[in-house]
Design a protein around this motif. Structure first.
Motif, PDB file in Angstrom:
ATOM      1  N   VAL A   1       0.845  -1.208   0.000  1.00  0.00           N
ATOM      2  CA  VAL A   1       0.000   0.000   0.000  1.00  0.00           C
ATOM      3  C   VAL A   1       0.871   1.247   0.000  1.00  0.00           C
ATOM      4  CG1 VAL A   1      -1.622   1.352   1.391  1.00  0.00           C
ATOM      5  CG2 VAL A   1      -2.040  -1.068   1.037  1.00  0.00           C
TER       6      VAL A   1
ATOM      7  N   GLY B   1       0.762   3.583  -3.019  1.00  0.00           N
ATOM      8  CA  GLY B   1       0.188   4.872  -2.646  1.00  0.00           C
ATOM      9  C   GLY B   1       1.003   6.066  -3.115  1.00  0.00           C
ATOM     10  N   SER B   2       2.257   5.833  -3.482  1.00  0.00           N
ATOM     11  CA  SER B   2       3.061   6.940  -4.012  1.00  0.00           C
ATOM     12  C   SER B   2       2.736   7.218  -5.481  1.00  0.00           C
ATOM     13  CB  SER B   2       4.551   6.646  -3.835  1.00  0.00           C
ATOM     14  OG  SER B   2       4.922   5.519  -4.611  1.00  0.00           O
TER      15      SER B   2
ATOM     16  N   TRP C   1      -4.136   7.093  -2.086  1.00  0.00           N
ATOM     17  CA  TRP C   1      -3.972   6.080  -1.051  1.00  0.00           C
ATOM     18  C   TRP C   1      -5.188   5.167  -0.950  1.00  0.00           C
ATOM     19  CZ3 TRP C   1      -6.135   4.134   3.278  1.00  0.00           C
ATOM     20  CH2 TRP C   1      -5.349   3.264   4.023  1.00  0.00           C
TER      21      TRP C   1
ATOM     22  N   ALA D   1      -5.033   2.642  -3.678  1.00  0.00           N
ATOM     23  CA  ALA D   1      -3.971   1.684  -3.398  1.00  0.00           C
ATOM     24  C   ALA D   1      -4.424   0.686  -2.338  1.00  0.00           C
ATOM     25  CB  ALA D   1      -2.710   2.412  -2.940  1.00  0.00           C
ATOM     26  N   ASN D   2      -5.067   1.181  -1.287  1.00  0.00           N
ATOM     27  CA  ASN D   2      -5.551   0.305  -0.220  1.00  0.00           C
ATOM     28  C   ASN D   2      -6.606  -0.656  -0.750  1.00  0.00           C
ATOM     29  OD1 ASN D   2      -5.834  -0.774   2.364  1.00  0.00           O
ATOM     30  ND2 ASN D   2      -7.248   0.813   3.018  1.00  0.00           N
TER      31      ASN D   2
ATOM     32  N   CYS E   1      -9.093   2.711   6.355  1.00  0.00           N
ATOM     33  CA  CYS E   1      -9.292   4.017   5.714  1.00  0.00           C
ATOM     34  C   CYS E   1      -9.651   5.079   6.758  1.00  0.00           C
ATOM     35  CB  CYS E   1     -10.387   3.950   4.649  1.00  0.00           C
ATOM     36  SG  CYS E   1      -9.827   3.234   3.098  1.00  0.00           S
TER      37      CYS E   1
END
Length: 174
Positions: free
Chosen positions: A36, A40-41, A45, A48-49, A95
């Motif tokens: 993640v 996430g980069s 995010w 990605a999660n 989240c």
């Protein structure tokens, strides 16, 4: 006829199952946290999660079926769907934890993000263990336990004289 491995898995107690759950789920969870962070980069995010949660849920459900709860064989689509419900709740928990972190800290470091993410994952993991053990894989465990513990011994002399020819094949087929 049950194998020694299926008999062992059918008698797996809650503490052994939880230890296996932590080992399998925790291993996948730690790997997921790095995935993640890396993904996430490049993408938001939450996306990605979501992507990592889908992949890790499929993998961990297979691992839990085979090793944690002793369901034997591959997981059914129904079990995957039921497991996905608990994963969706875990996704919401992680989240929310990360959103709260973002509200409380303007620029949290990577270490703090990992601590918050892994803590939220651990909390959600305990609830997920209960759901998987009591709902998703409960039927397989109870059927195996009933087969193993509920079988009553029959004396061979009674079975030979009372059973008509061909009943052994019927018993084995059932």
């Amino acid at each position: 006829m049950e194998t020694a491995q299926s008999q062992e898995q059918a008698t797996t107690g809650p503490f052994t199952a939880f230890a296996r759950f932590v080992l399998c789920g925790g291993g996948v969870g730690v790997a997921s946290s790095f995935a993640v962070a890396g993904l996430g980069s490049w993408v938001p995010w939450a996306l990605a999660n979501a992507l990592v949660t889908v992949g890790s849920t499929l993998l961990s459900t297979e691992l839990h079926a085979r090793f944690t709860f002793g369901a034997g064989g591959r997981v059914t689509w129904r079990q995957h769907a039921q497991s996905a419900g608990s994963a969706a709740a875990a996704y919401a928990v992680t989240c929310m934890a990360m959103l709260v972190l973002q509200q409380l800290t303007a620029a949290p470091g990577a270490v703090l993000e990992q601590v918050v993410y892994l803590s939220a994952s651990a909390l959600a993991g305990v609830a997920r263990f209960a759901v998987l053990r009591l709902v998703v894989f409960a039927r397989n465990r109870s059927q195996a336990a009933a087969t193993f513990h509920g079988a009553r011994p029959v004396h061979a002399t009674v079975a030979r004289t009372a059973a008509p020819a061909g009943s052994a094949a019927l018993c084995q087929a059932a």
